[in-house]
Motif scaffolding. Structure first.
Motif, PDB file in Angstrom:
ATOM      1  N   PHE A  63       0.835  -1.199   0.000  1.00  0.00           N
ATOM      2  CA  PHE A  63       0.000   0.000   0.000  1.00  0.00           C
ATOM      3  C   PHE A  63       0.873   1.254   0.000  1.00  0.00           C
ATOM      4  O   PHE A  63       0.644   2.193  -0.769  1.00  0.00           O
ATOM      5  CB  PHE A  63      -0.923  -0.010   1.223  1.00  0.00           C
ATOM      6  CG  PHE A  63      -1.954   1.068   1.229  1.00  0.00           C
ATOM      7  CD1 PHE A  63      -3.192   0.875   0.637  1.00  0.00           C
ATOM      8  CD2 PHE A  63      -1.712   2.289   1.855  1.00  0.00           C
ATOM      9  CE1 PHE A  63      -4.157   1.868   0.653  1.00  0.00           C
ATOM     10  CE2 PHE A  63      -2.668   3.296   1.878  1.00  0.00           C
ATOM     11  CZ  PHE A  63      -3.895   3.078   1.273  1.00  0.00           C
ATOM     12  N   ASP A  66       2.668   1.914  -3.219  1.00  0.00           N
ATOM     13  CA  ASP A  66       1.746   2.400  -4.258  1.00  0.00           C
ATOM     14  C   ASP A  66       0.925   3.581  -3.744  1.00  0.00           C
ATOM     15  O   ASP A  66      -0.208   3.789  -4.165  1.00  0.00           O
ATOM     16  CB  ASP A  66       0.829   1.245  -4.677  1.00  0.00           C
ATOM     17  CG  ASP A  66       0.221   1.478  -6.047  1.00  0.00           C
ATOM     18  OD1 ASP A  66       0.823   2.217  -6.845  1.00  0.00           O
ATOM     19  OD2 ASP A  66      -0.863   0.935  -6.307  1.00  0.00           O
ATOM     20  N   ARG A  69      -1.217   6.227  -5.735  1.00  0.00           N
ATOM     21  CA  ARG A  69      -2.454   5.806  -6.399  1.00  0.00           C
ATOM     22  C   ARG A  69      -3.591   5.540  -5.411  1.00  0.00           C
ATOM     23  O   ARG A  69      -4.670   5.121  -5.822  1.00  0.00           O
ATOM     24  CB  ARG A  69      -2.198   4.538  -7.225  1.00  0.00           C
ATOM     25  CG  ARG A  69      -1.263   4.763  -8.398  1.00  0.00           C
ATOM     26  CD  ARG A  69      -1.038   3.491  -9.200  1.00  0.00           C
ATOM     27  NE  ARG A  69      -2.281   2.943  -9.719  1.00  0.00           N
ATOM     28  CZ  ARG A  69      -2.844   1.817  -9.300  1.00  0.00           C
ATOM     29  NH1 ARG A  69      -2.293   1.120  -8.320  1.00  0.00           N
ATOM     30  NH2 ARG A  69      -3.960   1.380  -9.829  1.00  0.00           N
ATOM     31  N   GLN A  70      -3.360   5.808  -4.140  1.00  0.00           N
ATOM     32  CA  GLN A  70      -4.365   5.514  -3.116  1.00  0.00           C
ATOM     33  C   GLN A  70      -5.128   6.760  -2.664  1.00  0.00           C
ATOM     34  O   GLN A  70      -5.889   6.696  -1.702  1.00  0.00           O
ATOM     35  CB  GLN A  70      -3.694   4.865  -1.901  1.00  0.00           C
ATOM     36  CG  GLN A  70      -2.836   3.661  -2.211  1.00  0.00           C
ATOM     37  CD  GLN A  70      -3.633   2.471  -2.741  1.00  0.00           C
ATOM     38  OE1 GLN A  70      -4.859   2.391  -2.586  1.00  0.00           O
ATOM     39  NE2 GLN A  70      -2.945   1.528  -3.361  1.00  0.00           N
ATOM     40  N   ILE A  73      -8.891   6.617  -1.998  1.00  0.00           N
ATOM     41  CA  ILE A  73      -9.274   5.875  -0.794  1.00  0.00           C
ATOM     42  C   ILE A  73      -9.007   6.706   0.456  1.00  0.00           C
ATOM     43  O   ILE A  73      -9.852   6.840   1.340  1.00  0.00           O
ATOM     44  CB  ILE A  73      -8.518   4.535  -0.719  1.00  0.00           C
ATOM     45  CG1 ILE A  73      -8.969   3.600  -1.846  1.00  0.00           C
ATOM     46  CG2 ILE A  73      -8.723   3.863   0.637  1.00  0.00           C
ATOM     47  CD1 ILE A  73      -8.223   2.284  -1.872  1.00  0.00           C
ATOM     48  N   GLU A 253      -8.788  -0.739   3.697  1.00  0.00           N
ATOM     49  CA  GLU A 253      -7.925  -0.226   2.626  1.00  0.00           C
ATOM     50  C   GLU A 253      -6.947  -1.278   2.116  1.00  0.00           C
ATOM     51  O   GLU A 253      -6.371  -1.129   1.029  1.00  0.00           O
ATOM     52  CB  GLU A 253      -7.157   1.014   3.115  1.00  0.00           C
ATOM     53  CG  GLU A 253      -6.030   0.747   4.084  1.00  0.00           C
ATOM     54  CD  GLU A 253      -6.476   0.639   5.531  1.00  0.00           C
ATOM     55  OE1 GLU A 253      -5.610   0.609   6.425  1.00  0.00           O
ATOM     56  OE2 GLU A 253      -7.706   0.596   5.763  1.00  0.00           O
ATOM     57  N   GLN A 256      -7.850  -4.778  -0.903  1.00  0.00           N
ATOM     58  CA  GLN A 256      -7.555  -4.794  -2.332  1.00  0.00           C
ATOM     59  C   GLN A 256      -6.460  -5.793  -2.690  1.00  0.00           C
ATOM     60  O   GLN A 256      -6.262  -6.102  -3.868  1.00  0.00           O
ATOM     61  CB  GLN A 256      -7.133  -3.401  -2.793  1.00  0.00           C
ATOM     62  CG  GLN A 256      -5.872  -2.877  -2.128  1.00  0.00           C
ATOM     63  CD  GLN A 256      -5.536  -1.462  -2.553  1.00  0.00           C
ATOM     64  OE1 GLN A 256      -5.182  -1.235  -3.717  1.00  0.00           O
ATOM     65  NE2 GLN A 256      -5.649  -0.521  -1.638  1.00  0.00           N
TER      66      GLN A 256
END
Length: 297
Positions: A63, A66, A69-70, A73, A253, A256
């Motif tokens: 997480f 990356d 790109r979160q 969320i 979260e 995914q």
């Protein structure tokens, strides 16, 4: 004539699954490989707490890696955003110390994240067993005994849920102790069912599972357990399967990265996952081999 034959073949391929005599003659052509464990067996090499903590550790690292790109969320989870911002800051400082420069924005591959987090990486490749097809190898690092090394992805079917057509010629059906089945096939009807269920369960920007195991670009590098081959006389088992029910408090979260989804959305229960745990120390270059598999006619 050839074009006519191809047309007839396409029509037959679309019809044969509804043709009862064809099914009766072909059900036993390809035997399904199902795990068998006696109900009295203690299917725990490591504790559920250890499984939970390892998954959290890996998923949090993925997480953060990356993180850019979160945003969609984290915008809905301000408290969670603050927590991860602190973790990202720590990661960046550590990265600067280790690299002696300021390239803290470098994004690692999922395999690199796994190595940096647990000290090893794994990948799919041609098995060392003759005619075994794909296998799973340790490509980097060292794995101690009692380590969660992989996950078995797929659609989770409870007892009496329809899996008949998906199971035809499918060597990736995994049976849990309580009769729950996990279809780890990444092709054909199995693939379509998983993707359909995945999109059904998505909550706004929150992805409740991982679809990337169906592709060659894995987001969760652990999700290759369906390709671990059964042990043989020449190749002894070095990993075994362990069932794990995802608790309700699993961070939303991080869902995914879970490579499993339930077939029926209407039944309230914990998501069943299956992880692979090492039975001994495993070195770089070794192939993973499982046990507790049997062929069921």
């Amino acid at each position: 004539a050839a074009a006519m034959l191809r047309s007839l073949r396409r029509r037959w391929d679309g019809y044969k699954y509804r043709f009862v005599p064809w099914l009766a003659l072909n059900l036993r052509r390809k035997r399904r490989t199902l795990r068998y464990v006696p109900e009295s067996s203690q299917d725990k090499i490591i504790s559920d707490e250890d499984v939970f903590e390892t998954l959290l550790k890996v998923f949090k690292a993925l997480f953060i890696n990356d993180f850019s790109r979160q945003a969609h969320i984290l915008a809905l989870l301000p408290e969670i955003r603050c927590k991860y911002m602190e973790l990202v800051t720590v990661e960046q400082k550590q990265s600067e110390v280790n690299s002696c420069n300021h390239q803290s924005q470098h994004v690692f591959s999922p395999e690199e994240v796994l190595f940096n987090t647990l000290g090893f990486s794994i990948t799919r490749d041609r098995s060392s067993l003759v005619s075994a097809g794909t296998g799973v190898f340790v490509t980097k690092g060292f794995i101690p005994k009692g380590t969660l090394v992989s996950m078995y992805p797929g659609t989770v079917y409870r007892k009496h849920e329809p899996i008949f057509f998906q199971s035809l010629g499918n060597p990736f059906i995994f049976r849990c102790i309580d009769g729950i089945l996990i279809d780890g096939n990444d092709r054909g009807l199995s693939r379509s069912v998983y993707r359909s269920c995945s999109r059904r369960d998505q909550l706004g920007p929150f992805q409740m599972n991982d679809e990337s195991w169906l592709t060659s670009a894995l987001q969760n590098p652990l999700a290759v357990g369906q390709y671990v081959n059964n042990c043989s006389h020449e190749k002894a088992a070095n990993v075994c399967y362990q069932e794990f029910d995802v608790p309700e408090y699993f961070p939303v979260e991080l869902k995914q990265y879970l490579p499993n989804i339930v077939y029926s959305h209407e039944i309230e229960s914990h998501l069943r996952c299956v992880v692979l745990v090492t039975l001994r120390d495993i070195k770089q270059g070794e192939e993973l081999f499982s046990n507790y598999y049997t062929v069921v006619n």
